[in-house]
Scaffold this active site. Structure first.
Site, PDB file in Angstrom:
ATOM      1  N   GLY A  58       0.717  -1.212  -0.077  1.00 35.74           N
ATOM      2  CA  GLY A  58      -0.198   0.026   0.025  1.00 35.74           C
ATOM      3  C   GLY A  58       0.855   1.151  -0.011  1.00 35.74           C
ATOM      4  O   GLY A  58       2.223   1.239   0.335  1.00 35.74           O
ATOM      5  N   GLY A  89       0.729   5.828   0.518  1.00 39.87           N
ATOM      6  CA  GLY A  89      -0.153   6.934   0.839  1.00 39.87           C
ATOM      7  C   GLY A  89       0.912   8.436   0.929  1.00 39.87           C
ATOM      8  O   GLY A  89       2.173   8.138   0.547  1.00 39.87           O
ATOM      9  N   PHE A 105       2.316   9.409   3.102  1.00 40.75           N
ATOM     10  CA  PHE A 105       3.524   9.100   4.224  1.00 40.75           C
ATOM     11  C   PHE A 105       4.666   8.475   3.460  1.00 40.75           C
ATOM     12  O   PHE A 105       5.711   8.597   3.929  1.00 40.75           O
ATOM     13  CB  PHE A 105       2.732   8.349   5.565  1.00 40.75           C
ATOM     14  N   VAL A 132       3.942   1.164   2.136  1.00 41.90           N
ATOM     15  CA  VAL A 132       3.980  -0.134   2.938  1.00 41.90           C
ATOM     16  C   VAL A 132       4.476  -1.337   2.168  1.00 41.90           C
ATOM     17  O   VAL A 132       3.847  -1.353   1.074  1.00 41.90           O
ATOM     18  CB  VAL A 132       2.754  -0.481   3.909  1.00 41.90           C
ATOM     19  N   LYS A 189       6.926  -0.233   7.047  1.00 39.30           N
ATOM     20  CA  LYS A 189       6.145   1.092   6.697  1.00 39.30           C
ATOM     21  C   LYS A 189       7.368   1.932   6.633  1.00 39.30           C
ATOM     22  O   LYS A 189       7.945   2.492   7.657  1.00 39.30           O
ATOM     23  CB  LYS A 189       5.295   1.507   7.856  1.00 39.30           C
ATOM     24  N   ASP A 205      -8.485   7.337  13.232  1.00 38.79           N
ATOM     25  CA  ASP A 205      -8.558   7.214  11.660  1.00 38.79           C
ATOM     26  C   ASP A 205      -9.110   5.702  11.552  1.00 38.79           C
ATOM     27  O   ASP A 205      -8.695   5.024  10.414  1.00 38.79           O
ATOM     28  CB  ASP A 205      -7.092   7.352  10.977  1.00 38.79           C
ATOM     29  N   LYS A 227     -11.508   3.058  10.291  1.00 46.72           N
ATOM     30  CA  LYS A 227     -12.144   3.002   8.634  1.00 46.72           C
ATOM     31  C   LYS A 227     -12.040   1.649   8.404  1.00 46.72           C
ATOM     32  O   LYS A 227     -11.030   1.020   8.643  1.00 46.72           O
ATOM     33  CB  LYS A 227     -11.801   4.042   7.697  1.00 46.72           C
ATOM     34  N   ASN A 256      -8.459   0.190   7.618  1.00 44.46           N
ATOM     35  CA  ASN A 256      -7.538   0.265   8.599  1.00 44.46           C
ATOM     36  C   ASN A 256      -8.080  -0.901   9.684  1.00 44.46           C
ATOM     37  O   ASN A 256      -7.597  -1.236  10.939  1.00 44.46           O
ATOM     38  CB  ASN A 256      -7.434   1.419   9.498  1.00 44.46           C
ATOM     39  N   ASP A 282      -2.256   1.143  11.406  1.00 46.69           N
ATOM     40  CA  ASP A 282      -2.230   2.468  10.967  1.00 46.69           C
ATOM     41  C   ASP A 282      -2.691   3.383  11.956  1.00 46.69           C
ATOM     42  O   ASP A 282      -3.551   4.113  11.912  1.00 46.69           O
ATOM     43  CB  ASP A 282      -2.933   2.839   9.708  1.00 46.69           C
ATOM     44  N   THR A 341     -11.000  10.760   7.547  1.00 49.25           N
ATOM     45  CA  THR A 341     -11.625  10.624   6.383  1.00 49.25           C
ATOM     46  C   THR A 341     -13.243  11.028   6.539  1.00 49.25           C
ATOM     47  O   THR A 341     -13.648  10.478   7.461  1.00 49.25           O
ATOM     48  CB  THR A 341     -11.505   8.977   5.903  1.00 49.25           C
TER      49      THR A 341
HETATM   50  C1  LIG Z   1      -1.462  -7.970   3.273  1.00 47.78           C
HETATM   51  C2  LIG Z   1      -1.496  -6.716   3.339  1.00 47.78           C
HETATM   52  C3  LIG Z   1      -2.111  -5.966   2.072  1.00 47.78           C
HETATM   53  C4  LIG Z   1      -1.924  -4.614   2.326  1.00 47.78           C
HETATM   54  C5  LIG Z   1      -1.742  -3.873   3.505  1.00 47.78           C
HETATM   55  C6  LIG Z   1      -0.966  -4.568   4.494  1.00 47.78           C
HETATM   56  C7  LIG Z   1      -1.212  -6.031   4.371  1.00 47.78           C
HETATM   57  C8  LIG Z   1      -0.610  -3.684   5.473  1.00 47.78           C
HETATM   58  C9  LIG Z   1      -0.153  -3.905   6.821  1.00 47.78           C
HETATM   59  C10 LIG Z   1       0.041  -2.764   7.610  1.00 47.78           C
HETATM   60  C11 LIG Z   1      -0.346  -1.297   7.215  1.00 47.78           C
HETATM   61  C12 LIG Z   1      -0.110  -0.095   7.958  1.00 47.78           C
HETATM   62  C13 LIG Z   1      -0.447  -1.292   5.922  1.00 47.78           C
HETATM   63  C14 LIG Z   1      -0.987  -2.218   5.220  1.00 47.78           C
HETATM   64  N1  LIG Z   1      -1.485  -2.442   3.978  1.00 47.78           N
HETATM   65  C15 LIG Z   1      -1.998  -1.332   2.918  1.00 47.78           C
HETATM   66  C16 LIG Z   1      -3.280  -1.417   2.923  1.00 47.78           C
HETATM   67  C17 LIG Z   1      -4.146  -1.424   4.274  1.00 47.78           C
HETATM   68  N2  LIG Z   1      -5.489  -1.021   4.145  1.00 47.78           N
HETATM   69  C18 LIG Z   1       0.485  -3.001   8.951  1.00 47.78           C
HETATM   70  O1  LIG Z   1       1.052  -2.569  10.052  1.00 47.78           O
HETATM   71  N3  LIG Z   1       0.765  -4.601   8.826  1.00 47.78           N
HETATM   72  C19 LIG Z   1       0.278  -4.881   7.634  1.00 47.78           C
HETATM   73  O2  LIG Z   1       0.292  -6.168   7.218  1.00 47.78           O
END
Ligand SMILES: Cc1ccc2c(c1)c1c3c(c(C)cc1n2CCCN)C(=O)NC3=O
Length: 278
Positions: A20, A22, A24, A27, A42, A139, A141, A144, A161, A180
């Site tokens: 993912g 953003g 920031f 990830v 991250k 946050d 939603k 998250n 997050d 959001t």
């Molecule tokens: C398998 C998978 C797919 C997308 C992920 C994550 C894991 C993910 C993770 C985290 C964050 C902050 C964003 C993440 N994202 C971005 C989308 C979050 N809604 C996290 O802290 N651990 C994750 O596995």
């Protein structure tokens, strides 16, 4: 000032696919070289110019790290390590490989109310713990709220997050307009002093969506959405709520209360008949 590991993160972790991104940064999936275990990295670009919109302030990263280190709970993602280079901080976080809760639900024909309750219970347990430590997420939603895995019949919920999270100190007033539009509470829009009750409004919105697939305040534009939130204008359209119990609607109504002091706390939600009777 917090000190993070100055070593190069790539000496310890292989950097994998983007999960993912953003404002920031990104990830990415990362693999620990010694154990072969997968984590989520991250990668946060640290803002060099104060007025820049890109990257994040180092102080907000320190706040996110301090909060993650202090709220350790089965329904909250864990932080394993923090690395820092000249322009970047990397948080090594628990990988929650089940993806987003709403994607899991979208893949199912339809979600039984009893299944929604099981998910809501775990979300509330994480929130009860966090709020008990005077930490608000700010946050909450669907994006998250993630699942620990895709395979088990009742996967674990993980709240992720904490980039907007805040720890309240005795007698302190805190205001923020971040979040959001669909999920933020009226007091956030009005830039009034905030509390953990703002998270409970978001839970009301998330529950409404879980049971109907509709977003209660969403308008054509963010401005219209914000106006709908301030007007606390929503309804239980029978075309989408015909299967929802009256207890479920009562649960939502007791969260979508304009006055934060009238809203149920996470503790009170766990004692509400809709949750307790299941
Ligand atoms: C398998 C998978 C797919 C997308 C992920 C994550 C894991 C993910 C993770 C985290 C964050 C902050 C964003 C993440 N994202 C971005 C989308 C979050 N809604 C996290 O802290 N651990 C994750 O596995």
């Amino acid at each position: 000032m917090a000190v993070f590991k100055p070593e190069n993160v790539e000496d310890f972790y292989e950097i994998g696919e983007v999960l993912g991104s953003g404002h920031f940064g990104q990830v990415r999936q990362v693999r620990e070289r010694t154990s072969g275990v997968f984590w989520a990295g991250k990668f946060l670009k640290i803002r060099k110019i104060a007025c820049s919109r890109l990257g994040v302030e180092r102080s907000s990263v320190e706040r996110e790290v301090e909060i993650l280190q202090s709220v350790q709970h089965p329904n909250i993602v864990t932080l394993k390590d923090v690395f820092e280079s000249r322009s970047e901080v990397v948080l090594i976080l628990e990988l929650v490989s089940g993806g987003e809760l709403f994607d899991f639900i979208a893949e199912k024909e339809n979600l039984l109310e009893s299944e929604a309750i099981e998910f809501m219970k775990q979300i509330l347990e994480g929130l009860r713990f966090m709020h008990g430590s005077n930490v608000a997420h700010f946050d909450l939603k669907p994006e998250n709220i993630m699942l620990s895995d895709k395979v088990s019949s009742n996967p674990n919920i993980k709240l992720i997050d904490f980039g907007l999270a805040h720890r309240f100190h005795q007698g302190e007033e805190y205001k923020s307009t971040s979040g959001t539009p669909q999920y933020i509470a009226p007091e956030v829009i009005n830039c009034e002093p905030l509390s953990t009750a703002a998270d409970m409004w978001s839970i009301g919105v998330i529950t409404y969506i879980l049971l109907s697939g509709l977003s209660p305040f969403q308008g054509e534009t963010d401005e219209e959405t914000l106006r709908n939130v301030l007007a606390t204008k929503y309804e239980f359209d029978e075309r989408y709520f015909s299967m929802a119990s009256s207890m479920a609607k009562d649960f939502i109504q007791k969260l979508l209360e304009r006055n934060p002091n009238e809203r149920m706390t996470a503790e009170e939600c766990l004692l509400h008949p809709w949750i307790k009777m299941s």
